[in-house]
Every structure is written in C-alpha cells, then in structure tokens.
Design a protein around this motif. Structure first.
Motif, PDB file in Angstrom:
ATOM      1  N   UNK A  35       0.803  -1.214   0.000  1.00  0.00           N
ATOM      2  CA  UNK A  35       0.000   0.000   0.000  1.00  0.00           C
ATOM      3  C   UNK A  35       0.831   1.255   0.000  1.00  0.00           C
ATOM      4  N   UNK A  36       0.198   2.370   0.361  1.00  0.00           N
ATOM      5  CA  UNK A  36       0.862   3.675   0.322  1.00  0.00           C
ATOM      6  C   UNK A  36       1.772   3.893   1.516  1.00  0.00           C
ATOM      7  N   UNK A  37       2.794   4.714   1.323  1.00  0.00           N
ATOM      8  CA  UNK A  37       3.660   5.091   2.440  1.00  0.00           C
ATOM      9  C   UNK A  37       3.087   6.343   3.114  1.00  0.00           C
ATOM     10  N   UNK A  38       1.860   6.132   3.607  1.00  0.00           N
ATOM     11  CA  UNK A  38       1.173   7.158   4.380  1.00  0.00           C
ATOM     12  C   UNK A  38       1.501   6.930   5.849  1.00  0.00           C
ATOM     13  N   UNK A  39       1.932   7.972   6.542  1.00  0.00           N
ATOM     14  CA  UNK A  39       2.409   7.822   7.913  1.00  0.00           C
ATOM     15  C   UNK A  39       1.370   7.168   8.806  1.00  0.00           C
TER      16      UNK A  39
END
Length: 560
Positions: free
Chosen positions: A300-304
C-alpha cells in the motif's frame, strides 16, 4: 556579521542543492528486454534453476480455466487467481495513476513468465513449476468487511495450502499462512512476490522519484539498496522489522516475521515501446526455514498514519532523513489543517503562515540587530581604517578588537544576534523540504489554476518566478552592513534560487513564496516599529576627543 549571514544563506542553499544531487533520477538509458530465463533464475536459495516441467503441466493448465476471486473494499480491489493461488491485481482505490485510474501496485509491465505475489516454491524445481501452474481449489468467507480465502492443491502425495486473510482495520495488509507437504512431510517454503512495484516508470515531473529499490530494517536501522548495487548483495538474512521493495510513494513488504528469514532480490528491467527509458522493477521472495504461523504482508501507500496503524516501526519506511523528529510534527499539523480546509495547497499556505507567525520574534530580533549594526557601521569602518595598515600578526590588531567590542557594548549591539535567529529557522526549512519531497499526501493533490500536483513542478514555471521576485524584494528591504560589492552578490541569490526551483515540487515553491511574502510584510512592520535608521557622522581621527576614564584606566575613543 554580514559575512556570517552570507555564509549561512549560501550553506542553506548548498544543502538543498546537495539533497537533490544525492537523490537524482536514475540514468535514462534504454534497457534490453529481460528474457524469461533471467527472471526465473534470479538468486533464490529455495528455487534453483528449473528443469524442464513435467509434460502433464501444460495440458492441465489448458484443460482447467483459472478462476478469479475478487475482494473489494473502500480502499482496495484485489483479484486472486486459482492458477497458482496468486494475487493478480491489487488496486489502491484512494490513489490514482497518471491516467486517473486506481493505482495498480502489482507490476504492470513485468515479463509474462515472472512470478505473481504469493506464488509458492520449494527446493525441488520441478515441484515448484507444478505448484506455479496448478489450479488450486478455492474456498472463501466474508464477514464484517473482512475476507479470507483458502487455496488448496492436492495431487500425487503433494499437498499445498495457502490461507490469505484481510481485516477491515488494516485494508492494505494481507496475512498469509502457507504449507507444502510431500507424503506428509513438510517442506521449507518460499513465498514469492515477484517484480515490484507499480508501473516501474519514473515520473520526470517530480523532484525526487527513485526507481523501485530493496528496503529492510534491523531494529532502528533502515537500509536501502540502490538498484545498481543489488548484484553485490542480492540476499539478506535475519530477523527484520520489515523487508521488501519500495518506490517513492508505495511499499510492498513482509512485516515483522516471527522468525529469521531469507530475502532474495533481483533487478528486472523491461524495454517498452512507448517509454524509451523502460520499466524498472525489483523481484523479491521470502524463504521461511519452517512453516510460518502467519506472515503479514503490506502492499500500500507510504502514508504515515496507515503505516503506523499496521506497525509502529513500519513508519521508518518513509525516508524523512535526519530531521524526522521535526518533519513528523509538521506532517501531522498539515494533515490536521487539511481536515478542516480540504485542500492541501491552502493547508500548506496556512501552515506556512502559522510557522512564520511563531518565528516572528526571532526574525524581528534579527532585523533589529541588523539595523543597529547598520547604524554603527561608519564607526566600525573608522576603527578598521585606523588599523588597516597593520598586519594580521601585529599585536596592535588586538587593540582594534578591543575598540570594536567596546563600541558594541556602548551601543548595545550583539554581532551574532543577527545571524543566530536566521540559523535557527534553517531546520524548519530543511524539514519542510524533506516533508514535501516524500509525503504521499501531496501526490496528485491540486491547488489552484495550473497546479494539479503539489509533488510535481509548476508546468508553467509561474510560481518559481514569483518566488524569485519576492525574494529579490525581501533582499532589497533587509538592512545590510555589507559594502556595495557584497550587496550585489547577495542580489544574485534570487536569480540562483529561481533557477534551482524551476523543477522543484510546486508545494515547496509555494511554501517559500508565502514565506518571502510574509517576510516582506514583517519587514515593513518592523521598519515602522523601529523607525528610520540613525545616521552617525564620524569625525576624522585628528578631531577625536579622548576621554580618560578614571586614574590609570584605559582611554576610550568616542566618535560622535
């Protein structure tokens, strides 16, 4: 003091330029097509060079059509195949590709014979080929927004089973249990992911956009391996916090395996007709010494916030640099503001204003100190002129320093007070640069007019030009104690910065432009508060009045 300011400013710009130089886009050159044998023979301890597959495999694949199993939620749409029990598609619905479609994280241009995620392999190459082509029986269950699928293959004494589950609280995580037995005896299994991640095409419009690369962590240490260096260390073994492949904004990784594992990496380069630079991937697989209870994979995304919800240490997959302690609060503040504003461009403007408001006292103190230095500059120059003929090694130069310090004390001026506040603001600048370079929140986030992506450069280059103009105005308004030559050198900085920021992320340029505009307004306010500069006339040396301060005490020259 003016020289120190000049050095501080130049160093700050050199650091920014150096950061871009350290993370340039990969060299653009045409790559030769990858042969199927190249991908199949990528370093993998669990899958040696395959022998010719059994004649019965191909007829079985033709005779039994593969079944597709679809899982869909508000965040992802996954498509599994019964052929090999693999993941064919994993689309992130909240993120768009360059065509405005949900972002596909499974390698889009991988060779046809490359493995797909969750393909099973064992030490026996022939059995591995059989498992890759076998049609698995699939049973699935859905409850409460979650999903679980069981993939079974049973033939000739060989039993392979995979269980894959997805929970609604962690939509980008897939929990996998895999077993392979022959005549009832368990075999060490390898779970292949194959080439990762996404399209494999580097987007030129972004300042920092590396090709897919291996990433893994041991404790607090995170290691990234450049694609060109994979051949030097294709195998990583040990207990990892996480290990997988990342690109600029997305990540596929095994998260906190319960036991030591072996990760095998291999570069995969593909030539494309419509993209001369080709597509670049990194194929990876995980060999488990024994049957894993549950192997948790993230795709998935490298969203914090997303990474933190999966595992606290997984946030280290975002490369914030050494100023992570400052970048993370800035990012949280930006996301909090956006929760009310709904536009990351305006959220960035508001955050910039709030930061400059907090730094108002520091900048005000800096300007006041520089104004005082400007006022006493004629007296400073007069002292310097009296000792200008002395060599640097002459003891008489010490008297000049004593007179200078006495003058500073008399006028209440601290030479360093004009520099220190400026230096204290530099970490915020660097932290903003790091945040805007890697924050996925700004990927594809629009602002106004031509700005459709805050992570990409301004296509019309309007914002960099405006930034240069505001920087020039601010430079002209700032009090200066430099000589005319130094002042002209300082005025070159806006031109240099405009050139450097032409291809920078528009979010960073907007931040700097708003900061400059705020600086101009603050300079006008400060000028009103402190009034015009006081002009001091310095008499020639012959007319100076020398006053004795007490009996036997040092004399002090006062210029009026």
């Amino acid at each position: 003091m003016e020289k120190r300011v000049l050095i501080a400013v130049l160093l700050s710009f050199l650091v920014l330029y150096g950061y871009q130089a350290m993370f340039p886009p990969p060299p653009q050159q045409a790559k030769k097509p990858v042969q199927a044998s190249k991908v199949a023979t990528a370093p993998n301890a669990s899958a040696p060079a395959p022998s010719n597959p059994a004649p019965s495999i191909q007829p079985q694949a033709e005779a039994t059509p593969a079944r597709e199993i679809v899982f869909e939620s508000a965040d992802v749409r996954g498509v599994f195949s019964s052929r090999g029990g693999v993941l064919k598609s994993w689309k992130l619905k909240r993120y768009k590709d360059d065509h405005g479609q949900p972002y596909e994280i499974i390698a889009g241009h991988a060779p046809a014979d490359a493995p797909l995620p969750f393909q099973l392999a064992v030490d026996d190459a022939a059995l591995s080929a059989t498992l890759a082509a076998a049609d698995f029986a699939v049973t699935e269950s859905r409850a409460g927004g979650g999903w679980e699928g069981t993939f079974d293959y049973n033939s000739g004494g060989v039993h392979a089973q995979k269980k894959i589950s997805i929970t609604p609280d962690k939509p980008y995580s897939l929990n996998v249990t895999a077993t392979v037995t022959r005549d009832g005896k368990p075999l060490p299994a390898t779970i292949k992911w194959g080439p990762a991640v996404g399209s494999g095409i580097t987007v030129k419009s972004r300042t920092y956009n590396p090709a897919p690369q291996p990433v893994f962590s041991h404790g607090t240490d995170v290691t990234r391996v450049a694609p060109a260096k994979i051949g030097e260390q294709p195998v990583q073994e040990g207990t990892f916090g996480f290990a997988g492949v990342e690109d600029h904004y997305f990540l596929t990784a095994l998260v906190k395996p319960a036991q030591a594992v072996r990760i095998d990496y291999a570069p995969v380069d593909v030539t494309l007709e419509d993209h001369p630079e080709g597509a670049h991937y990194v194929s990876w697989s995980t060999r488990f010494p024994s049957v894993p209870a549950v192997a948790s994979y993230f795709a998935g995304p490298k969203d914090f916030d997303v990474l933190a919800a999966v595992d606290g240490d997984l946030v280290r997959a975002i490369d914030f640099g050494r100023l992570a302690w400052l970048v993370v609060p800035l990012l949280r503040a930006l996301k909090w503001i956006n929760g009310y504003v709904g536009n990351y461009g305006w959220s960035l403007v508001i955050l910039t204003i709030l930061i400059n408001l907090a730094m108002f006292p520091l900048r005000h103190k800096s300007v006041v100190s520089m104004r005082k230095m400007q006022e006493i500059q004629p007296e400073v120059k007069a002292i310097q002129d009296r000792y200008s003929k002395l060599k640097m090694s002459d003891p008489g130069r010490a008297k000049m320093n004593q007179e200078m310090m006495a003058l500073y004390k008399e006028r209440g001026v601290n030479p360093a007070s004009g520099c220190v506040p400026m230096v204290l603001t530099l970490p915020v600048l660097f932290a903003f640069y790091a945040m805007l370079s890697v924050a996925i929140e700004l990927r594809g986030a629009p602002f106004i007019f031509q700005i459709k992506d805050l992570s990409a450069h301004d296509p019309l280059f309007i914002w960099p030009v405006v930034m240069g103009i505001t920087m020039f105005i601010q430079q002209k308004m700032t009090p200066s104690t430099a000589d005319p030559v130094q002042q002209k050198v300082m005025l070159i900085m806006p031109v240099m910065m405009t050139g450097m920021f032409l291809w920078a992320a528009s979010g960073l340029v907007i931040y700097w432009t708003v900061s400059n505009t705020w600086g101009i307004a603050q300079q006008m306010i400060t000028n009103r508060l402190i009034g015009p500069a006081v002009v001091r006339n310095v008499r020639p040396p012959a007319e100076r009045r020398v006053k004795n301060v007490g009996g036997g005490k040092t004399t002090q020259a006062k210029e009026r």
